[in-house]
Design a protein around this motif. Structure first.
Motif, PDB file in Angstrom:
ATOM      1  N   LEU A 351     -57.639 -71.796  -8.419  1.00 17.04           N
ATOM      2  CA  LEU A 351     -57.107 -71.720 -10.051  1.00 17.04           C
ATOM      3  C   LEU A 351     -56.137 -72.681 -10.159  1.00 17.04           C
ATOM      4  CD1 LEU A 351     -57.005 -69.923 -12.594  1.00 17.04           C
ATOM      5  CD2 LEU A 351     -54.665 -68.994 -11.032  1.00 17.04           C
ATOM      6  N   GLU A 352     -56.075 -74.166 -11.479  1.00 10.44           N
ATOM      7  CA  GLU A 352     -55.478 -74.840 -11.564  1.00 10.44           C
ATOM      8  C   GLU A 352     -55.024 -74.643 -13.210  1.00 10.44           C
ATOM      9  OE1 GLU A 352     -56.104 -79.757 -12.013  1.00 10.44           O
ATOM     10  OE2 GLU A 352     -57.637 -78.981 -11.796  1.00 10.44           O
ATOM     11  N   LEU A 353     -53.923 -74.835 -12.654  1.00  5.29           N
ATOM     12  CA  LEU A 353     -52.923 -74.504 -14.200  1.00  5.29           C
ATOM     13  C   LEU A 353     -52.539 -75.663 -14.371  1.00  5.29           C
ATOM     14  CD1 LEU A 353     -50.445 -71.509 -13.044  1.00  5.29           C
ATOM     15  CD2 LEU A 353     -52.630 -71.719 -14.420  1.00  5.29           C
ATOM     16  N   LEU A 354     -53.024 -76.070 -15.618  1.00  2.95           N
ATOM     17  CA  LEU A 354     -52.990 -77.659 -15.526  1.00  2.95           C
ATOM     18  C   LEU A 354     -51.850 -78.239 -16.152  1.00  2.95           C
ATOM     19  CD1 LEU A 354     -56.035 -77.959 -18.561  1.00  2.95           C
ATOM     20  CD2 LEU A 354     -55.630 -78.410 -15.705  1.00  2.95           C
ATOM     21  N   VAL A 355     -50.777 -77.022 -17.166  1.00  2.00           N
ATOM     22  CA  VAL A 355     -49.439 -77.488 -17.221  1.00  2.00           C
ATOM     23  C   VAL A 355     -48.583 -75.714 -17.362  1.00  2.00           C
ATOM     24  CG1 VAL A 355     -47.992 -77.874 -19.285  1.00  2.00           C
ATOM     25  CG2 VAL A 355     -50.359 -79.233 -18.965  1.00  2.00           C
ATOM     26  N   THR A 356     -47.723 -76.181 -16.333  1.00  2.00           N
ATOM     27  CA  THR A 356     -46.701 -74.634 -15.821  1.00  2.00           C
ATOM     28  C   THR A 356     -45.799 -74.400 -16.968  1.00  2.00           C
ATOM     29  OG1 THR A 356     -45.985 -76.536 -14.159  1.00  2.00           O
ATOM     30  CG2 THR A 356     -47.909 -75.246 -13.561  1.00  2.00           C
ATOM     31  N   GLU A 357     -45.492 -73.562 -16.970  1.00  2.00           N
ATOM     32  CA  GLU A 357     -44.646 -73.166 -18.077  1.00  2.00           C
ATOM     33  C   GLU A 357     -42.844 -72.192 -17.273  1.00  2.00           C
ATOM     34  OE1 GLU A 357     -46.089 -70.980 -21.558  1.00  2.00           O
ATOM     35  OE2 GLU A 357     -46.124 -73.279 -22.715  1.00  2.00           O
ATOM     36  N   PRO A 358     -42.289 -72.257 -17.795  1.00  5.00           N
ATOM     37  CA  PRO A 358     -41.247 -70.659 -16.485  1.00  5.00           C
ATOM     38  C   PRO A 358     -41.613 -70.024 -16.557  1.00  5.00           C
ATOM     39  CG  PRO A 358     -39.276 -72.793 -18.138  1.00  5.00           C
ATOM     40  CD  PRO A 358     -41.470 -73.055 -18.951  1.00  5.00           C
TER      41      PRO A 358
END
Length: 626
Positions: A351-358
């Motif tokens: 599973l790849e999260l392209l842009v992480t957020e808080p």
């Protein structure tokens, strides 16, 4: 009375009325046989050596046979205006191309034979206009692609579709599912590797389905199969029976094919290709209890991962089982994750999260599931504040981040067997690996008496350097096993499963006993002899030195012997003794040369040798006379 003979004479001179002429028809093509005397009209040109469709065809023909020729293409004008054609045979030609709309005028056509040609694909416009087609034969071509709309115009009337002996790896299953009147469907001798569930559920009139000699490892249950009895032999079958042929496929005989094994059959031509224990056995000779599946076991998962906000993150999860489990991910908020604008889920379990957020931080759950059960593993993700901006000329380097997503750690026994966590006591799930050296390790596990009917134990292990899973079958009375085929200096993940007979279903099932991770010791390199290239070079240098030294010694000895013998070659003696005399020259002539007589007569010579031994003037020695 004289008038009557005159009238008789004038009758032949009267113009006779012409008989009705038949309608004009086109001449019969050369080397063809045409039947035009009675209806229906036929044009028969089999084996006539034609290179193209004859342009002088009778457009009223109801039957046209052009088989066994050398026709390479069908153009739009070749069959134009043949609105009454019922049967068209183009079998065993060299057709590579069919123009779009080439059959558009054949609205009455019932049978089209295109078998034995060189077609590689079939587009949406090539069969346009065949609204009454019932028999479509496309076997023995090189078809690798079939467009989704290729059969739209004849979907409601088609009764016989033959796609056998082609190169089809995929089919427009949705389009095939709309053939509501099809009776015979031939898909044998292709490259089909899978069939989606419910692909034949709407084919209510299907009487024969041939999927022989493909690459199918399993056949999903279909409502059509459960509704009709399956017989292998078409002869003597009732009208409502379905003839299903699926021999010659590499069937994987596990619990997914139990439904097919329970059906009544009359033959034993099909065989199992895997698992190894059942490979080569006749499908119908394998007992239902041997069609078993293995629940999934999570073998690798990402360790706790910390990334700054705005950076990508990759969560990895690997699982094994039979059949191969499907991996899904659940977010910390309980949502099932898939492909979206911010995340991508890969078939290998990543599973790849392209842009992480808080707000993305938390515990993600990996769920591996198959027909035998499911297993879960937790992966923790921490999203920190975004990194401060750096100057362009900054020379500082960020320290390496902890929690590299590529580093994988083994799951705990509880996460690997979450499904049976409540039924197996914690004391019965301890697996220990002791006495592990460079290539061997001793695996021990406790007694599994709470599990009734244990038939054997199964050890599964693989190295962190590859994904190849190794199986070992252990007798039911064993509590340890020595692994002797390990590689030195590697980390291994190992799980032990108990194979037992389920009392509720009577089938064979598996239950995880526990998992462990261990590392083998690195192999010590022994201090052995020098390498062969080193020895070879040394020997060559030494031998060359000996040879050179020998040559130098030999030359030196020759020089010494040459000096000792007074400049004469060794072994060659003088035949005359030297004579001392005074050399003088008078009037340009030499004086007589006295010789010293020898004790033995000398042999005559072929030429005269004159030797002058001169002494300083005033010597007391007198010349010796002859």
């Amino acid at each position: 009375m004289a008038v009557f003979p005159l009238l008789l004479c004038l009758l032949p001179l009267a113009p006779a009325s012409a008989p009705p002429q038949p309608a004009t028809s086109s001449p019969c093509p050369r080397r063809c046989r045409c039947q035009t005397q009675s209806l229906p009209l036929s044009v028969l040109c089999p084996g006539a050596g034609l290179l193209f469709v004859p342009p002088t065809l009778d457009r009223r023909a109801a039957e046209l046979r052009l088989a066994d020729n050398f026709i390479a293409s069908v153009r739009r004008r070749d069959l134009a205006n043949m609105t009454g054609l019922l049967h068209l045979s183009l079998s065993r030609n060299t057709i590579r191309h069919v123009a779009a709309g080439a059959f558009a005028d054949l609205r009455a056509l019932r049978a089209l034979h295109l078998d034995g040609n060189r077609l590689t694909s079939l587009g949406e416009g090539q069969l346009r206009g065949l609204v009454n087609l019932r028999h479509l034969i496309l076997s023995n071509n090189q078809l690798a692609a079939l467009a989704a709309g290729a059969l739209d115009d004849c979907a409601e009337t088609l009764e016989d579709l033959d796609l056998s002996y082609n190169n089809l790896e995929q089919l427009p299953w949705e389009a095939l599912g709309r053939l509501g009147n099809v009776n015979t469907l031939g898909l044998d001798h292709n490259l089909l590797a899978s069939v989606p569930a419910g692909a034949f559920s709407r084919l209510h009139k299907l009487a024969r389905l041939d999927m022989t000699s493909n690459r199918l490892t399993t056949i999903p249950p279909d409502p059509l199969f459960s509704r009709l009895p399956l017989l292998a032999r078409p002869r003597g079958s009732p009208a409502s029976a379905l003839v299903l042929a699926f021999g010659g496929n590499p069937l994987h005989c596990n619990c997914e094919l139990v439904w097919l094994r329970r059906l009544a059959r009359e033959d034993d031509l099909e065989a199992c290709a895997s698992p190894p224990a059942l490979g080569g056995r006749y499908f119908w000779a394998v007992g239902e209890e041997e069609f078993v599946c293995e629940p999934p076991v999570v073998t690798h998962r990402s360790p706790p991962l910390a990334v700054p906000a705005g950076r990508p993150a990759a969560l990895r999860c690997r699982a094994v089982g039979d059949p191969e489990p499907r991996v899904r991910w659940v977010s910390p908020q309980g949502r099932l994750l898939g492909n979206s604008s911010r995340a991508r889920a890969f078939p290998n379990g990543t599973l790849e999260l392209l842009v992480t957020e808080p707000g993305d931080g938390g515990v993600f759950t990996c769920i591996a599931a198959n027909a035998a059960g499911e297993a879960t593993a937790a992966v923790e993700l921490t999203v920190g504040p975004p990194p401060p901006p750096q100057l362009a000329n900054s020379t500082s380097c960020d320290p390496p981040r902890d929690g590299d997503p590529d580093a994988l750690t083994p799951p705990s026994a509880a996460s690997a067997s979450a499904k049976v966590a409540d039924t197996v006591p914690p004391t019965d799930r301890g697996v220990q690996v002791t006495e592990h050296g460079a290539t061997a390790a001793l695996v021990q596990w406790p007694d599994q008496r709470p599990i009734p009917g244990i038939r054997m134990y199964q050890i599964q292990y693989n190295s962190s350097a590859d994904d190849i899973l190794v199986y070992r079958m252990i007798p039911a009375d064993s509590r340890s096993f020595l692994l002797t085929d390990l590689a030195s200096g590697r980390t291994y993940d190992l799980c032990v499963l108990a194979v037992y007979e389920d009392g509720a279903t009577g089938l064979t099932a598996t239950r995880p006993v526990g998992c462990a991770r261990f590392s083998t010791e690195p192999a010590l390199r022994p201090c052995g002899a020098p390498h062969a290239p080193f020895l070879g070079g040394t020997m060559i240098i030494a031998l060359g030195g000996v040879i050179v030294a020998s040559v130098l010694v030999f030359i030196f000895v020759l020089l010494m012997r040459y000096k000792v013998h007074g400049g004469q070659p060794p072994g060659k003696a003088k035949t005359t003794a030297p004579v001392s005399s005074v050399c003088s020259q008078t009037n340009g002539a030499l004086g007589p040369t006295p010789a010293v007589p020898t004790s033995e007569p000398t042999a005559p010579r072929a030429h005269t040798v004159v030797q002058l031994d001169c002494e300083p003037w005033g010597s007391s020695q007198e010349p010796v006379g002859p």
